[in-house]
Design a protein around this motif. Structure first.
Motif, PDB file in Angstrom:
ATOM      1  N   ARG A  90     -31.479 -48.556 -62.259  1.00 45.50           N
ATOM      2  CA  ARG A  90     -31.682 -48.345 -60.833  1.00 45.50           C
ATOM      3  C   ARG A  90     -31.646 -49.659 -60.059  1.00 45.50           C
ATOM      4  O   ARG A  90     -31.283 -49.689 -58.894  1.00 45.50           O
ATOM      5  N   VAL A  91     -32.056 -50.746 -60.714  1.00 47.18           N
ATOM      6  CA  VAL A  91     -32.117 -52.051 -60.056  1.00 47.18           C
ATOM      7  C   VAL A  91     -31.555 -53.109 -61.007  1.00 47.18           C
ATOM      8  O   VAL A  91     -31.767 -53.040 -62.214  1.00 47.18           O
ATOM      9  N   VAL A  92     -30.849 -54.064 -60.447  1.00 46.48           N
ATOM     10  CA  VAL A  92     -30.359 -55.202 -61.232  1.00 46.48           C
ATOM     11  C   VAL A  92     -30.669 -56.475 -60.448  1.00 46.48           C
ATOM     12  O   VAL A  92     -30.609 -56.493 -59.222  1.00 46.48           O
ATOM     13  N   GLU A  93     -31.066 -57.535 -61.171  1.00 46.41           N
ATOM     14  CA  GLU A  93     -31.360 -58.824 -60.551  1.00 46.41           C
ATOM     15  C   GLU A  93     -30.279 -59.818 -60.956  1.00 46.41           C
ATOM     16  O   GLU A  93     -29.907 -59.892 -62.124  1.00 46.41           O
ATOM     17  N   VAL A  94     -29.792 -60.560 -59.977  1.00 52.73           N
ATOM     18  CA  VAL A  94     -28.776 -61.578 -60.233  1.00 52.73           C
ATOM     19  C   VAL A  94     -29.184 -62.877 -59.543  1.00 52.73           C
ATOM     20  O   VAL A  94     -29.843 -62.845 -58.502  1.00 52.73           O
TER      21      VAL A  94
ATOM     22  N   PHE B 248     -23.164 -53.370 -49.430  1.00 49.52           N
ATOM     23  CA  PHE B 248     -24.116 -52.450 -48.808  1.00 49.52           C
ATOM     24  C   PHE B 248     -23.501 -51.755 -47.595  1.00 49.52           C
ATOM     25  O   PHE B 248     -23.615 -50.537 -47.437  1.00 49.52           O
ATOM     26  N   GLU B 249     -22.826 -52.525 -46.747  1.00 41.31           N
ATOM     27  CA  GLU B 249     -22.208 -51.949 -45.541  1.00 41.31           C
ATOM     28  C   GLU B 249     -21.147 -50.911 -45.887  1.00 41.31           C
ATOM     29  O   GLU B 249     -20.990 -49.914 -45.185  1.00 41.31           O
ATOM     30  N   LYS B 250     -20.428 -51.118 -46.973  1.00 35.93           N
ATOM     31  CA  LYS B 250     -19.362 -50.203 -47.390  1.00 35.93           C
ATOM     32  C   LYS B 250     -19.887 -49.035 -48.223  1.00 35.93           C
ATOM     33  O   LYS B 250     -19.136 -48.133 -48.563  1.00 35.93           O
TER      34      LYS B 250
ATOM     35  N   ASN C 183     -29.272 -50.444 -51.674  1.00 39.57           N
ATOM     36  CA  ASN C 183     -30.073 -51.401 -50.922  1.00 39.57           C
ATOM     37  C   ASN C 183     -30.082 -52.726 -51.658  1.00 39.57           C
ATOM     38  O   ASN C 183     -29.648 -52.808 -52.812  1.00 39.57           O
ATOM     39  N   TYR C 184     -30.616 -53.757 -51.023  1.00 37.34           N
ATOM     40  CA  TYR C 184     -30.712 -55.066 -51.646  1.00 37.34           C
ATOM     41  C   TYR C 184     -31.875 -55.826 -51.037  1.00 37.34           C
ATOM     42  O   TYR C 184     -32.367 -55.497 -49.960  1.00 37.34           O
ATOM     43  N   LYS C 185     -32.320 -56.843 -51.774  1.00 40.71           N
ATOM     44  CA  LYS C 185     -33.418 -57.676 -51.295  1.00 40.71           C
ATOM     45  C   LYS C 185     -33.190 -59.088 -51.821  1.00 40.71           C
ATOM     46  O   LYS C 185     -32.924 -59.280 -53.004  1.00 40.71           O
ATOM     47  N   PHE C 186     -33.274 -60.065 -50.937  1.00 44.20           N
ATOM     48  CA  PHE C 186     -33.157 -61.451 -51.335  1.00 44.20           C
ATOM     49  C   PHE C 186     -34.551 -61.994 -51.616  1.00 44.20           C
ATOM     50  O   PHE C 186     -35.425 -61.925 -50.756  1.00 44.20           O
ATOM     51  N   VAL C 187     -34.771 -62.515 -52.811  1.00 43.90           N
ATOM     52  CA  VAL C 187     -36.071 -63.055 -53.215  1.00 43.90           C
ATOM     53  C   VAL C 187     -35.937 -64.562 -53.369  1.00 43.90           C
ATOM     54  O   VAL C 187     -35.149 -65.036 -54.184  1.00 43.90           O
TER      55      VAL C 187
ATOM     56  N   LYS D 132     -32.068 -58.787 -55.662  1.00 44.68           N
ATOM     57  CA  LYS D 132     -32.382 -57.504 -56.314  1.00 44.68           C
ATOM     58  C   LYS D 132     -31.512 -56.452 -55.653  1.00 44.68           C
ATOM     59  O   LYS D 132     -31.579 -56.258 -54.441  1.00 44.68           O
ATOM     60  N   VAL D 133     -30.704 -55.779 -56.458  1.00 43.51           N
ATOM     61  CA  VAL D 133     -29.764 -54.789 -55.936  1.00 43.51           C
ATOM     62  C   VAL D 133     -30.168 -53.419 -56.458  1.00 43.51           C
ATOM     63  O   VAL D 133     -30.282 -53.212 -57.670  1.00 43.51           O
ATOM     64  N   ALA D 134     -30.382 -52.456 -55.546  1.00 44.07           N
ATOM     65  CA  ALA D 134     -30.679 -51.069 -55.912  1.00 44.07           C
ATOM     66  C   ALA D 134     -29.359 -50.315 -56.005  1.00 44.07           C
ATOM     67  O   ALA D 134     -28.572 -50.323 -55.060  1.00 44.07           O
ATOM     68  N   LEU D 135     -29.142 -49.683 -57.152  1.00 46.48           N
ATOM     69  CA  LEU D 135     -27.875 -48.988 -57.393  1.00 46.48           C
ATOM     70  C   LEU D 135     -27.987 -47.494 -57.153  1.00 46.48           C
ATOM     71  O   LEU D 135     -29.017 -46.931 -57.164  1.00 46.48           O
TER      72      LEU D 135
END
Length: 62
Positions: free
Chosen positions: A21-25, A39-41, A46-50, A59-62
């Motif tokens: 569900r989530v991947v961190e890069v 995200f726009e496309k 969703n995504y979150k910059f940490v 963190k990217v929600a798939l």
């Protein structure tokens, strides 16, 4: 690592195939912009910059 963008896309693709569900890069300015476009496309939910440490993560929600 010689190609950070290829690594980023491979991490996303592998996480999708593994039904995560989530991947961190690791973050970079270019990866942040690519994430915003994905995200726009509608390719990611969703995504979150940490900002942890000098580089930070995405963190990217798939």
């Amino acid at each position: 690592m010689t190609d950070p963008i290829a690594d980023y896309l491979t991490r996303l693709r592998n996480a999708i195939k593994a039904h995560h569900r989530v991947v961190e890069v690791p973050a970079s300015k270019l990866k942040k912009e690519i994430t915003k476009i994905l995200f726009e496309k509608g390719y990611i939910l969703n995504y979150k910059f940490v900002e942890d440490g000098p580089q930070g993560t995405i963190k990217v929600a798939l």
